[in-house]
Design a protein around this motif. Structure first.
Motif, PDB file in Angstrom:
ATOM      1  N   UNK A 127       6.903 -29.472 -43.255  1.00  0.00           N
ATOM      2  CA  UNK A 127       6.741 -30.696 -44.028  1.00  0.00           C
ATOM      3  C   UNK A 127       6.336 -31.886 -43.174  1.00  0.00           C
ATOM      4  N   UNK A 128       6.405 -31.762 -41.855  1.00  0.00           N
ATOM      5  CA  UNK A 128       6.001 -32.861 -40.967  1.00  0.00           C
ATOM      6  C   UNK A 128       4.592 -32.659 -40.418  1.00  0.00           C
ATOM      7  N   UNK A 129       3.738 -31.999 -41.213  1.00  0.00           N
ATOM      8  CA  UNK A 129       2.349 -31.799 -40.821  1.00  0.00           C
ATOM      9  C   UNK A 129       1.432 -32.720 -41.614  1.00  0.00           C
ATOM     10  N   UNK A 130       0.223 -32.903 -41.084  1.00  0.00           N
ATOM     11  CA  UNK A 130      -0.819 -33.681 -41.753  1.00  0.00           C
ATOM     12  C   UNK A 130      -2.114 -32.893 -41.640  1.00  0.00           C
ATOM     13  N   UNK A 291      -1.306 -40.747 -40.828  1.00  0.00           N
ATOM     14  CA  UNK A 291      -0.157 -40.336 -41.637  1.00  0.00           C
ATOM     15  C   UNK A 291       0.244 -41.472 -42.579  1.00  0.00           C
ATOM     16  N   UNK A 292       0.339 -42.689 -42.039  1.00  0.00           N
ATOM     17  CA  UNK A 292       0.728 -43.825 -42.864  1.00  0.00           C
ATOM     18  C   UNK A 292      -0.335 -44.145 -43.914  1.00  0.00           C
ATOM     19  N   UNK A 293      -1.603 -43.989 -43.554  1.00  0.00           N
ATOM     20  CA  UNK A 293      -2.669 -44.222 -44.533  1.00  0.00           C
ATOM     21  C   UNK A 293      -2.557 -43.234 -45.692  1.00  0.00           C
ATOM     22  N   UNK A 294      -2.208 -41.981 -45.368  1.00  0.00           N
ATOM     23  CA  UNK A 294      -2.041 -40.980 -46.420  1.00  0.00           C
ATOM     24  C   UNK A 294      -0.835 -41.312 -47.289  1.00  0.00           C
ATOM     25  N   UNK A 295       0.236 -41.773 -46.677  1.00  0.00           N
ATOM     26  CA  UNK A 295       1.422 -42.163 -47.446  1.00  0.00           C
ATOM     27  C   UNK A 295       1.076 -43.236 -48.473  1.00  0.00           C
ATOM     28  N   UNK A 296       0.140 -44.127 -48.136  1.00  0.00           N
ATOM     29  CA  UNK A 296      -0.244 -45.200 -49.061  1.00  0.00           C
ATOM     30  C   UNK A 296      -0.932 -44.663 -50.309  1.00  0.00           C
ATOM     31  N   UNK A 297      -1.294 -43.395 -50.307  1.00  0.00           N
ATOM     32  CA  UNK A 297      -1.907 -42.774 -51.489  1.00  0.00           C
ATOM     33  C   UNK A 297      -0.916 -41.866 -52.207  1.00  0.00           C
TER      34      UNK A 297
END
Length: 344
Positions: A127-130, A291-297
């Protein structure tokens, strides 16, 4: 249109061994099967990993999420984090009754999914992959008769003191031949129970049981400790094809969520590495921003602007500070015999 209208969401509880179900998956290589396993604590990073899969993997894909303790609201937020894709099916699966993971913890769920999931082939992701690129080449990799494909562990390429020395893989990304693995599962599960206190949990029995019968995958499929430990000199580490970490298809944020103060401050220790959402960040990993940019989606958009976010990081730091103080007292007053007067 709501995401649920164009992405298939299913909740499934398996109560017995592997049984092919045409409603869940396909035994052909046309539909990619990917699995993750996480509990409520890892819902947010799990959602980021799932979002990155949905945005980068081309063609039909079924994603199985093993429920290791998810609340109804956790599942709803995960579902809300997925983009509109009619060719993507998201399946929540309960752990089987009397499962290894239910007895030993969610980190052992990889063993359960080998037994329960339909189909013949599976990509497993922590779960800690991107995911940064399409995984079709990984999916179509010829395992050359081996049951498992994995990349070397960059931090401990020859394992650690509690396992026999030898080439050691990281289990955060696995390509699995489920047919071959199911044939040996009873024996492997027995070893897992015998090694229930292993330092690296199920990664240790996976390495010991399948050693010599694994296909070594490129590090591009499991990009670990980039620009941290990966750049520290070690005789065995320097033998690895570290150039494969320059533009990884999968970034694996290997490391602690809440590092100890000794890990952060010890000048003799390797550079810190960890999770983007941890109180100390990922230690300079260049893909933390991605990772943070993906979290924003995802459904966690705007997390860092909330009042809860800095407070949670402060509490995590204070917890580690208290642990460091307790360890200092233990070593000085007990192990070194300085006595309580030293602290007064």
């Amino acid at each position: 249109m709501d995401a649920l209208d164009s992405t298939n969401i299913k909740n499934v509880a398996f109560t017995q061994g592997p049984k092919y179900d045409s409603q869940l998956g396909n035994t052909t290589l046309d539909i990619m099967n990917i699995a993750l396993a996480f509990d409520s604590r890892f819902t947010m990073p799990g959602a980021v990993a799932l979002r990155s899969i949905a945005e980068n993997v081309k063609g039909p894909v079924t994603i199985y999420v093993f429920d290791c303790g998810l609340r109804a609201e956790d599942k709803q937020r995960v579902e809300a984090s997925m983009p509109h894709r009619p060719d993507l099916t998201l399946v929540f699966m309960d752990l089987p009754p009397d499962s290894i993971a239910s007895k030993l913890g969610p980190n052992w769920a990889r063993v359960n999914m080998m037994k329960c999931l339909p189909g013949e082939r599976l990509i497993y992701l922590d779960a800690d992959t991107l995911v940064r690129k399409d995984l079709r080449d990984l999916w179509n990799t010829d395992l050359e008769g081996h049951p498992i494909g994995a990349a070397r562990d960059v931090v401990i390429p020859m394992g650690h003191r509690r396992v026999p020395r030898g080439k050691y893989f990281n289990s955060g990304v696995l390509l699995l031949d489920l047919v071959k693995i199911r044939a040996v599962l009873p024996e492997f599960e027995k070893i897992c129970y015998e090694m229930k206190d292993a330092a690296y949990l199920d990664q240790d029995p996976l390495n010991l049981y399948f050693r010599g019968d694994q296909l070594w995958l490129s590090l591009t499929w499991n990009g670990q400790v980039i620009r941290t430990v990966a750049e520290c000199y070690d005789v065995e580490r320097m033998k690895l094809p570290l150039e494969q970490l320059k533009d990884p298809a999968i970034v694996h944020f290997y490391g602690p969520e809440s590092p100890s103060f000794s890990m952060l401050l010890n000048p003799s220790a390797p550079p810190y590495f960890g999770k983007p959402w941890g109180y100390a960040g990922s230690g300079g990993n260049p893909y933390e921003k991605d990772w943070w940019d993906t979290l924003e989606r995802t459904a966690w958009k705007g997390l860092r602007e909330t009042s809860e976010w800095p407070e949670s990081r402060r509490q995590a730091r204070m917890t580690q500070l208290k642990l460091a103080e307790d360890e200092f007292i233990k070593r000085t007053t007990i192990e070194l015999g300085w006595g309580d007067s030293f602290l007064q």
